[in-house]
Scaffold this motif. Structure first.
Motif, PDB file in Angstrom:
ATOM      1  N   GLY A  45      65.517 -31.705  25.083  1.00 36.46           N
ATOM      2  CA  GLY A  45      64.225 -31.982  24.470  1.00 36.46           C
ATOM      3  C   GLY A  45      64.172 -31.609  22.998  1.00 36.46           C
ATOM      4  O   GLY A  45      63.624 -32.343  22.176  1.00 36.46           O
ATOM      5  N   ARG A  46      64.771 -30.467  22.627  1.00 36.49           N
ATOM      6  CA  ARG A  46      64.693 -30.023  21.226  1.00 36.49           C
ATOM      7  C   ARG A  46      65.518 -30.896  20.283  1.00 36.49           C
ATOM      8  O   ARG A  46      65.370 -30.799  19.067  1.00 36.49           O
ATOM      9  N   HIS A  47      66.380 -31.741  20.854  1.00 35.30           N
ATOM     10  CA  HIS A  47      67.181 -32.649  20.023  1.00 35.30           C
ATOM     11  C   HIS A  47      66.622 -34.068  19.993  1.00 35.30           C
ATOM     12  O   HIS A  47      67.144 -34.910  19.262  1.00 35.30           O
ATOM     13  N   CYS A  48      65.596 -34.313  20.797  1.00 36.51           N
ATOM     14  CA  CYS A  48      64.996 -35.650  20.852  1.00 36.51           C
ATOM     15  C   CYS A  48      63.944 -35.811  19.753  1.00 36.51           C
ATOM     16  O   CYS A  48      63.391 -34.824  19.258  1.00 36.51           O
ATOM     17  N   PRO A  49      63.644 -37.050  19.384  1.00 38.08           N
ATOM     18  CA  PRO A  49      62.520 -37.259  18.468  1.00 38.08           C
ATOM     19  C   PRO A  49      61.201 -36.928  19.145  1.00 38.08           C
ATOM     20  O   PRO A  49      61.055 -37.102  20.350  1.00 38.08           O
ATOM     21  N   PHE A  51      57.256 -37.925  19.204  1.00 39.91           N
ATOM     22  CA  PHE A  51      56.533 -39.143  18.863  1.00 39.91           C
ATOM     23  C   PHE A  51      55.605 -38.920  17.663  1.00 39.91           C
ATOM     24  O   PHE A  51      54.707 -38.093  17.684  1.00 39.91           O
ATOM     25  N   GLY A  52      55.888 -39.698  16.599  1.00 39.14           N
ATOM     26  CA  GLY A  52      55.060 -39.679  15.402  1.00 39.14           C
ATOM     27  C   GLY A  52      55.325 -38.539  14.448  1.00 39.14           C
ATOM     28  O   GLY A  52      54.632 -38.426  13.427  1.00 39.14           O
ATOM     29  N   GLU A  53      56.315 -37.662  14.718  1.00 37.66           N
ATOM     30  CA  GLU A  53      56.567 -36.499  13.866  1.00 37.66           C
ATOM     31  C   GLU A  53      57.950 -36.583  13.222  1.00 37.66           C
ATOM     32  O   GLU A  53      58.956 -36.762  13.918  1.00 37.66           O
ATOM     33  N   ASP A  54      57.997 -36.430  11.909  1.00 35.37           N
ATOM     34  CA  ASP A  54      59.265 -36.402  11.171  1.00 35.37           C
ATOM     35  C   ASP A  54      59.870 -35.000  11.279  1.00 35.37           C
ATOM     36  O   ASP A  54      59.178 -33.998  11.040  1.00 35.37           O
ATOM     37  N   HIS A  55      61.150 -34.922  11.614  1.00 32.29           N
ATOM     38  CA  HIS A  55      61.823 -33.632  11.635  1.00 32.29           C
ATOM     39  C   HIS A  55      63.332 -33.833  11.674  1.00 32.29           C
ATOM     40  O   HIS A  55      63.826 -34.954  11.848  1.00 32.29           O
ATOM     41  N   VAL A  56      64.061 -32.732  11.500  1.00 29.88           N
ATOM     42  CA  VAL A  56      65.527 -32.742  11.469  1.00 29.88           C
ATOM     43  C   VAL A  56      66.046 -31.845  12.580  1.00 29.88           C
ATOM     44  O   VAL A  56      65.508 -30.753  12.813  1.00 29.88           O
ATOM     45  N   VAL A  57      67.082 -32.317  13.281  1.00 30.58           N
ATOM     46  CA  VAL A  57      67.698 -31.534  14.352  1.00 30.58           C
ATOM     47  C   VAL A  57      69.202 -31.476  14.123  1.00 30.58           C
ATOM     48  O   VAL A  57      69.770 -32.277  13.362  1.00 30.58           O
ATOM     49  N   ALA A  58      69.851 -30.514  14.776  1.00 30.68           N
ATOM     50  CA  ALA A  58      71.310 -30.387  14.738  1.00 30.68           C
ATOM     51  C   ALA A  58      71.825 -30.569  16.164  1.00 30.68           C
ATOM     52  O   ALA A  58      71.633 -29.691  17.019  1.00 30.68           O
ATOM     53  N   ILE A  59      72.443 -31.714  16.430  1.00 27.61           N
ATOM     54  CA  ILE A  59      72.899 -32.057  17.779  1.00 27.61           C
ATOM     55  C   ILE A  59      74.350 -31.605  17.951  1.00 27.61           C
ATOM     56  O   ILE A  59      75.226 -32.013  17.173  1.00 27.61           O
ATOM     57  N   PRO A  60      74.641 -30.769  18.952  1.00 26.60           N
ATOM     58  CA  PRO A  60      76.029 -30.334  19.168  1.00 26.60           C
ATOM     59  C   PRO A  60      76.878 -31.465  19.767  1.00 26.60           C
ATOM     60  O   PRO A  60      76.436 -32.166  20.670  1.00 26.60           O
ATOM     61  N   LEU A  61      78.073 -31.613  19.239  1.00 32.34           N
ATOM     62  CA  LEU A  61      79.027 -32.610  19.743  1.00 32.34           C
ATOM     63  C   LEU A  61      80.209 -31.864  20.350  1.00 32.34           C
ATOM     64  O   LEU A  61      80.981 -31.216  19.629  1.00 32.34           O
ATOM     65  N   PRO A  62      80.388 -31.911  21.675  1.00 30.63           N
ATOM     66  CA  PRO A  62      81.514 -31.212  22.303  1.00 30.63           C
ATOM     67  C   PRO A  62      82.844 -31.867  21.938  1.00 30.63           C
ATOM     68  O   PRO A  62      82.894 -33.045  21.585  1.00 30.63           O
ATOM     69  N   GLU A  63      83.894 -31.102  22.046  1.00 28.00           N
ATOM     70  CA  GLU A  63      85.220 -31.632  21.711  1.00 28.00           C
ATOM     71  C   GLU A  63      85.612 -32.722  22.709  1.00 28.00           C
ATOM     72  O   GLU A  63      85.634 -32.482  23.917  1.00 28.00           O
ATOM     73  N   TYR A 152      64.873 -37.628  11.882  1.00 27.92           N
ATOM     74  CA  TYR A 152      63.988 -38.629  12.480  1.00 27.92           C
ATOM     75  C   TYR A 152      62.835 -38.906  11.520  1.00 27.92           C
ATOM     76  O   TYR A 152      62.144 -37.975  11.083  1.00 27.92           O
ATOM     77  N   SER A 153      62.621 -40.173  11.231  1.00 26.47           N
ATOM     78  CA  SER A 153      61.514 -40.588  10.369  1.00 26.47           C
ATOM     79  C   SER A 153      60.711 -41.663  11.083  1.00 26.47           C
ATOM     80  O   SER A 153      61.286 -42.597  11.656  1.00 26.47           O
ATOM     81  N   TRP A 154      59.379 -41.532  11.012  1.00 29.65           N
ATOM     82  CA  TRP A 154      58.493 -42.453  11.729  1.00 29.65           C
ATOM     83  C   TRP A 154      57.715 -43.332  10.757  1.00 29.65           C
ATOM     84  O   TRP A 154      57.337 -42.901   9.672  1.00 29.65           O
ATOM     85  N   GLN A 155      57.495 -44.552  11.186  1.00 24.86           N
ATOM     86  CA  GLN A 155      56.661 -45.492  10.443  1.00 24.86           C
ATOM     87  C   GLN A 155      55.682 -46.128  11.414  1.00 24.86           C
ATOM     88  O   GLN A 155      56.052 -46.524  12.517  1.00 24.86           O
ATOM     89  N   ALA A 156      54.413 -46.208  11.004  1.00 28.05           N
ATOM     90  CA  ALA A 156      53.371 -46.742  11.880  1.00 28.05           C
ATOM     91  C   ALA A 156      53.023 -48.164  11.477  1.00 28.05           C
ATOM     92  O   ALA A 156      52.787 -48.449  10.305  1.00 28.05           O
ATOM     93  N   GLU A 157      53.029 -49.070  12.459  1.00 31.29           N
ATOM     94  CA  GLU A 157      52.535 -50.422  12.250  1.00 31.29           C
ATOM     95  C   GLU A 157      51.042 -50.451  12.541  1.00 31.29           C
ATOM     96  O   GLU A 157      50.518 -49.610  13.261  1.00 31.29           O
ATOM     97  N   GLN A 158      50.374 -51.452  11.966  1.00 29.27           N
ATOM     98  CA  GLN A 158      48.948 -51.595  12.223  1.00 29.27           C
ATOM     99  C   GLN A 158      48.735 -51.932  13.690  1.00 29.27           C
ATOM    100  O   GLN A 158      49.359 -52.847  14.232  1.00 29.27           O
ATOM    101  N   GLU A 159      47.866 -51.172  14.335  1.00 29.34           N
ATOM    102  CA  GLU A 159      47.631 -51.368  15.761  1.00 29.34           C
ATOM    103  C   GLU A 159      46.786 -52.613  15.999  1.00 29.34           C
ATOM    104  O   GLU A 159      45.826 -52.873  15.275  1.00 29.34           O
TER     105      GLU A 159
END
Length: 219
Positions: A45-49, A51-63, A152-159
């Motif tokens: 969950g902490r690595h997922c986007p 909804f509607g919030e811009d943020h940066v995560v560090a996803i671990p990549l196993p060998e 993650y960056s979000w953009q909103a379209e007109q509803e």
């Protein structure tokens, strides 16, 4: 028919909304290297986007098993239950930025996730200072797991109001029907007049003939 189908699609798109502000968007990743691909792995969950919030995560990549330092390592993401899939993104190997950062652009319409696009870039100086330890580990070919920065960056379209859109579609269909009916009546107006004139002429001729016959008989 096409207008009616458009209206139904608008209505269904409104019914498909299932996210609220700040909800985690289910996501998964898989890797490709040395001619092989891994299975999809769900992100925590902490690595997922969110909804509607811009943020940066560090996803671990196993060998990866069997990975050689000369191999090209690519990654792919999927969102919202495999509904939206990104292209393959090169993270390691010839031509890859070192260290990389993945920019994922997500587009929403109201409470619906509509699109996902991803790009790989060189890490900016600001991130180099803020996350220098993680990025140094990423540069180290023998250090695993590596941590991939994902922004993650979000953009909103007109509803679009689906119900109002449906009313507009029905109004357009009704107007089109009325225009077609009036055009049809106008196109047949001349023929109808001619037909009525023929009927009136036949009645007049028949009445005149009967009157003449009665006069002759009386004489």
């Amino acid at each position: 028919m096409s207008l009616l189908l458009l209206g139904l699609l608008l209505l269904l798109s409104g019914a498909a909304a299932n996210f609220h502000e700040g909800d985690f968007v289910p996501s998964a990743r898989r890797a490709q290297f040395g001619g092989s691909r891994t299975h999809w792995h769900d992100l925590l969950g902490r690595h997922c986007p969110r909804f509607g919030e811009d943020h940066v995560v560090a996803i671990p990549l196993p060998e990866p098993k069997g990975f050689m330092t000369a191999d090209r390592y690519k990654i792919q993401f999927t969102f919202d239950g495999d509904r939206l899939v990104t292209p393959w993104l090169k993270l390691m190997g010839k031509g890859a930025p070192n260290p990389p950062i993945v920019h994922i652009f997500l587009k929403r319409r109201g409470e619906v996730l509509k699109k996902a696009k991803a790009e790989v870039h060189q890490v900016s100086q600001a991130y180099l200072y803020a996350h220098h330890q993680l990025l140094d580990e990423f540069r180290n070919a023998t250090h695993w797991p590596k941590h991939l920065l994902v922004q993650y960056s979000w953009q909103a379209e007109q509803e679009v109001d689906a119900l109002s859109g449906l009313y507009v579609v029905f109004a357009i269909c009704l107007l089109a029907f009325l225009v077609t009916a009036v055009s049809t009546l106008l196109s047949y107006e001349a023929k109808l007049k001619a037909f009525m004139a023929d009927i009136a002429g036949e009645d007049f001729t028949a009445s005149g003939s009967s009157a003449a016959a009665a006069a002759v008989k009386g004489d």
